[in-house]
Design an enzyme around this catalytic site. Structure first.
Site, PDB file in Angstrom:
ATOM      1  N   ASP A  12     -28.524 103.798 -40.295  1.00 47.90           N
ATOM      2  CA  ASP A  12     -29.580 102.822 -40.610  1.00 47.90           C
ATOM      3  C   ASP A  12     -30.799 102.944 -39.706  1.00 47.90           C
ATOM      4  O   ASP A  12     -31.549 101.989 -39.539  1.00 47.90           O
ATOM      5  CB  ASP A  12     -29.020 101.399 -40.540  1.00 47.90           C
ATOM      6  CG  ASP A  12     -28.649 100.987 -39.131  1.00 47.90           C
ATOM      7  OD1 ASP A  12     -28.470 101.890 -38.280  1.00 47.90           O
ATOM      8  OD2 ASP A  12     -28.534  99.786 -38.878  1.00 47.90           O
ATOM      9  N   GLU A  13     -30.976 104.128 -39.109  1.00 48.75           N
ATOM     10  CA  GLU A  13     -32.107 104.310 -38.200  1.00 48.75           C
ATOM     11  C   GLU A  13     -32.684 105.694 -38.401  1.00 48.75           C
ATOM     12  O   GLU A  13     -31.945 106.655 -38.601  1.00 48.75           O
ATOM     13  CB  GLU A  13     -31.636 104.256 -36.740  1.00 48.75           C
ATOM     14  CG  GLU A  13     -31.705 102.902 -36.133  1.00 48.75           C
ATOM     15  CD  GLU A  13     -31.483 102.980 -34.623  1.00 48.75           C
ATOM     16  OE1 GLU A  13     -30.870 102.051 -34.111  1.00 48.75           O
ATOM     17  OE2 GLU A  13     -31.915 103.957 -33.989  1.00 48.75           O
TER      18      GLU A  13
END
Length: 350
Positions: A106-107
């Site tokens: 998620d980054e």
DNA sequence: TCTGGGGTCCTAGGACCC
DNA sequence: TCTGGGGTCCTAGGACCC
């Protein structure tokens, strides 16, 4: 991505809208083991957050319920689903930058230096956020900075749905009032250690010379000196070679059932080898077995083979041999129950 | 209160080699 | 009897990140 797992679940279960949501281990009416993966912002108001023991999250939810607040909804982690969403978002991101580093599910870091202006970079990121929102119905927080370190800290500055720009001129001033814990690399232990000496803010750390930091923290101290000043040279890395691959498993309850333990270990070996091949590797040379006892004491034993191997039998045999001492009464005189076992391979070759 | 699972990097001692 | 310096590899543990 903001509260990524929870955001996906909220989106996919409209009936949960507005409710506190906890994605993680099975709470089992407060008796579950394991931790919270992600809590949405409503659940965070109850004190529930990532890495909190799920049993405690359950208790917080019960307490809230007794105050007349809605109980939290607990959901299991659905990695495959989140991976799919992540891949679509990453594909979107790649349209904005030719150099991209995925830093977890998620980054992601984007090299936007080609814009040659923080203002234009910000405009691009606003557009990207909007596209993610339209396509996936979830929000992201963006940080723009002169390097990965500052960008990352900036991305955390206004959440959720934030966008924070920190120019090279602003970087030092931006960091100074922040808690030292915001610096990537300073975790719970270092934070405590520093707090004992009254060092809580980045500003406090800046009083030390590189030599003083080196003396206290070794190699990492020199790096720390640079980081608290917003300096960080590390480039974006598109793709890197995995260095190890493994699995570990916490038992449903602590055990010394040898049938169960051996069964699980042999099973994990098979799975690890399968994943190794799926990742494009042919062989491994080092095998590591990890054991966690009921009292949480964690130990590992490793063995490096004289020659690389691709054999499941050898992996299993080596893993079993490494596990044995932990079950032996000389190593484990009080016959402590096992909480977890794991197996990992290293020195892989393609 | 009880602490997941997937990883990376660093440290430090010991063995070994030149 | 006491014994250097440089380097690599292996092993175990710990801190940290997502």
């Amino acid at each position: 991505m903001d509260a990524f797992f929870a955001a996906i679940e909220e989106r996919d279960h409209p009936e949960l809208k507005g409710l506190p949501l906890v994605v993680g281990a099975d709470p089992a009416q407060g008796k579950g083991r394991g931790v919270v993966s992600t809590a949405n912002y409503a659940a965070r108001q109850y004190g529930i957050h990532s890495a909190l023991p799920i049993s405690q999250a359950w208790r917080f939810s019960e307490q809230a319920r007794h105050r007349g607040r809605p109980a939290a909804v607990f959901l299991r982690v659905n990695y495959r689903r989140y991976r799919e969403v992540s891949e679509r978002i990453m594909a979107l991101v790649r349209r904005y930058a030719s150099l991209v580093e995925e830093a977890g599910i998620d980054e992601v870091y984007l090299d936007l230096s080609q814009t040659e202006s923080f203002g234009r970079a910000a405009a691009l990121c606003r557009q990207l956020k909007q596209e993610i929102q339209e396509q996936e119905k979830i929000t992201a927080s963006v940080g723009i900075g002169p390097n990965k370190l500052v960008a990352k800290i900036a991305s955390d500055f206004q959440k959720p749905d934030g966008l924070t720009v920190v120019t090279p001129e602003e970087a030092e001033i931006f960091l100074e009032p922040l808690p030292v814990r915001k610096i990537p690399g300073i975790g719970p232990k270092t934070e405590k250690r520093l707090a004992r000496e009254g060092i809580r803010l980045v500003r406090d750390l800046k009083q030390f010379s590189p030599e003083e930091l080196r003396l206290r923290f070794g190699k990492w101290g020199a790096e720390l000196y640079e980081r608290v000043r917003g300096r960080h040279e590390s480039p974006l890395i598109e793709a890197y070679e995995p260095k190890s691959l493994g699995e570990q498993e916490t038992f449903g309850e602590d055990t010394r059932d040898l049938n169960l333990i051996f069964d699980r270990l042999l099973d994990m070996c098979g799975h690890v080898l399968k994943r190794l091949r799926a990742a494009g590797f042919q062989t491994f040379r080092t095998v590591v077995v990890t054991v966690r006892f009921a009292d949480f004491a964690t130990h590992s034993r490793s063995h490096t083979l004289t020659a690389a191997s691709r054999s499941l039998d050898i992996l299993r045999f080596t893993a079993m041999k490494l596990l044995m001492p932990f079950l032996d009464h000389r190593e484990n005189p009080r016959h402590k129950l096992l909480r977890l076992i794991g197996v990992r391979v290293e020195k892989m070759e393609r």
